[in-house]
Design a protein around this motif. Structure first.
Motif: not given
Lengths: 322, 329
Positions: B5-9, B11-13, B15
């Protein structure tokens, strides 16, 4: 930049969650922070990637429209019911055992998956406190690199191919498998499934898989048979039935492994006992008896005795090497 | 393998669990939440910043999620609001349901681990909550030799709960002997699919592991268990068998039929031979154990080094052969 992208993804999720009905792409572009100032094709690509990344997290983004005539621009939505963790209310003892389960896996991906699951439960208000359970240490190790790709294949019902070295002395052969189940027995991992090359159920030991496990077909391309059939295919793991009995002389004060399973025992006054020892395979028993050295003498049957003598002669360094 | 998963993925997970957690636990301490979510406090502040810039579509005044950043930077306490649409976390994914439910089923198969009723109830509730994500959880199984040792495990568990000493008869196959030990129990462990009692052996005055299926007799004594301060639970993540560098180094050569030795025991080095056999070096703390292995190997293996051990094995085999009237050359 991660922060900006995360904001955009969060805003997209919120938009699709709170809106009534399907939100058309054009509206998403207008109201979701982060999409606004771009050329159309750049927006399209970005939006497609964003949707894909969110779906990979398990977020159920549906596309469609309410317009039966198809005139309305199609849109997207997230149904709250499909998105949210349902109510879970655990009693303190149930919550404690969930906290304990979080310690079981010694495999990075599985341990992370468990952590994420427990975090979701905690976010839903479940308190999992393991303080009281420090006396239990449940650990399952998964060191096989083949485990995760095989698990994914089982999960997705997707055939795989790999190189397998069944016999230590043989060459590795290529196998194609529809995996049904992955299981662990005495710390060793196995995969059970339909061997496409042989047209039959087969079980493979993961430590003998000597290549990467690669997908070899489409997800959802086969069904897994009922549990009884899967269990049958894993039958080789169960200890074989012991159908014969050997008579063995065992020096008193030794041979405990045999005494524990002996079905009969006669004490002698010469410092030896005679035991009746059940077994399934003469060669396997002979190997076991050899380990006891001079503390054990095989009396009957003949083939156990012969094999034992052969093994002992081998240990002296003579006779044919098996 | 699924792409990472990407960094943003990621993080969103996080969050999507963080936000409901914070809404359900107002005024949580930054340090505690960071700990719980397995991130640094700095990362958690970055996460809070993402939330701070998220909100209802249009992002007009009043649409933003409210995060009291002053309290975060000041007292290190987190307070969020205006985000009721994300008051509940995302449902369990397939991997998450699998990992948790299989872990619980493993505990259920482990007698003495916990109240079976609580485990079964927890599994039922989680299966319901996970819905279709839990369907595949039956496809991964950890078999535990539970039934055969259930009584022994229950006794160990009683002693652990009541903090009492145990008296056991324990069989050590390598030495072919059964000895009596008094043990102050420290914990029940599952390793390599088998159950162990780890405890302070009063005779050895050290921590010892006892495999439950080798305990031939066990009773709880009416003596309080006194595990000493210095007792350390063994790190079993490397497996049960943990040879020490002080142990004697033995070299074996085995034919293809003898390769099982390398599969069963941790070896210091293993090298392939041209005939499909192996040259194995392993650490041995008790020569009696190795002598038995060598006898079992028979002609499929031999001790190469040290020579006196090799000679001992030959002598053992000759002594055993004498009973059959075999006179080896």
């Amino acid at each position: 930049m991660t922060q900006a992208k995360s904001e955009r993804l969060m805003n997209l999720v919120i938009c699709l969650l709170v809106s009534r009905g399907y939100v058309p792409k054009s509206r998403i572009r207008q109201v979701v922070g982060g999409y606004g100032d771009q050329r159309t094709d750049a927006f399209e690509r970005m939006f497609e990637r964003d949707k894909e990344e969110l779906r990979e997290l398990g977020i159920p983004i549906e596309s469609g429209s309410f317009d039966p005539f198809g005139d309305e621009e199609p849109g997207y939505r997230i149904r709250r019911q499909a998105f949210e963790l349902p109510e879970v209310s655990l009693e303190p003892d149930e919550a404690a055992v969930v906290g304990l389960a979080a310690r079981v896996w010694q495999h990075a991906s599985l341990a992370e998956a468990t952590s994420r699951a427990v975090l979701k439960l905690q976010a839903a208000g479940v308190e999992t406190d393991t303080g009281a359970l420090a006396a239990i240490e449940p650990r399952v190790a998964v060191e096989e690199p083949a485990f995760w790709p095989l698990w994914e294949a089982v999960r997705d019902r997707r055939p795989v191919t790999f190189s397998y070295r069944k016999n230590p002395q043989g060459r590795a052969g290529n196998r194609r498998l529809q995996p049904w189940s992955v299981l662990s027995w005495h710390g060793r991992w196995y995969v059970v499934g339909h061997d496409l090359g042989r047209g039959e159920p087969r079980m493979f030991r993961l430590s003998r898989i000597v290549s990467d496990v690669r997908p070899d077909g489409e997800p959802g391309s086969y069904d897994v048979p009922p549990p009884e059939e899967v269990r049958r295919a894993a039958g080789a793991l169960a200890p074989p039935r012991q159908t014969a009995t050997a008579r063995v002389r065992v020096r008193q004060g030794s041979g405990y492994g045999l005494r524990r399973r002996a079905t009969g025992s006669r004490g002698g006054d010469d410092g030896w006992d005679e035991l009746s020892v059940p077994y399934s395979d003469a060669g396997v028993l002979a190997e076991e008896l050899a380990g006891y050295g001079a503390d054990v003498v095989a009396l009957e049957p003949d083939d156990v005795r012969k094999r034992l003598v052969e093994r002992l002669r081998g240990a002296v360094g003579e006779g044919a090497v098996a | 393998m699924t792409a990472a998963h990407s960094g943003a993925q990621r993080q969103v997970e996080r969050l999507l669990s963080l936000l409901p957690y914070l809404l359900a636990h107002p005024d949580s301490r930054l340090a505690d939440v960071a700990d719980l979510f397995g991130v640094t406090e700095r990362q958690l502040v970055r996460d809070l910043n993402v939330l701070w810039f998220s909100g209802l579509p249009g992002l007009a005044m009043g649409d933003y999620i409210e995060v009291d950043m002053e309290a975060v930077e000041g007292e290190g306490v987190i307070s969020v609001s205006n985000a009721d649409y994300l008051a509940r976390p995302l449902r369990l994914g397939t991997d998450e349901a699998l990992a948790l439910i299989v872990a619980l089923r493993t505990l259920a198969a482990m007698p003495g681990s916990y109240d079976r009723g609580a485990i079964d109830r927890a599994i039922a509730k989680l299966e319901r909550a996970a819905g279709s994500a839990a369907e595949r959880a039956a496809d991964v199984r950890v078999e535990v030799d539970g039934d055969a040792v259930a009584d022994v495990a229950a006794t160990v568990r009683r002693a652990l709960d009541d903090k009492r000493r145990l008296r056991l008869s324990y069989w050590v196959p390598g030495r072919d002997e059964t000895t009596e030990r008094d043990v102050d129990p420290m914990r029940l462990a599952l390793a390599d699919g088998r159950l162990y009692l780890e405890g302070w052996c009063r005779r050895a005055e050290a921590e010892r592991l006892f495999r439950l299926d080798r305990i031939t007799a066990i009773e709880v004594l009416d003596v309080p268990a006194t595990v000493p301060e210095q007792a350390r639970a063994r790190d079993l993540s490397a497996g049960i068998f943990q040879p020490s560098p002080d142990d004697e180094l033995v070299t074996l050569e085995v034919t293809p039929s003898g390769r099982w030795v390398a599969e069963y025991y941790p070896c210091e080095s293993v090298s392939e031979q041209s005939d499909g056999g192996l040259a194995i070096k392993l650490r041995v703390s008790d020569r009696r154990w190795l002598r038995r292995i060598a006898l079992r190997l028979g002609g499929t293996g031999r001790v190469v080094d040290p020579p006196d051990l090799a000679a001992q094995v030959v002598a053992d085999a000759r002594e055993a052969l004498a009973a059959y009237g075999e006179q080896p050359a």
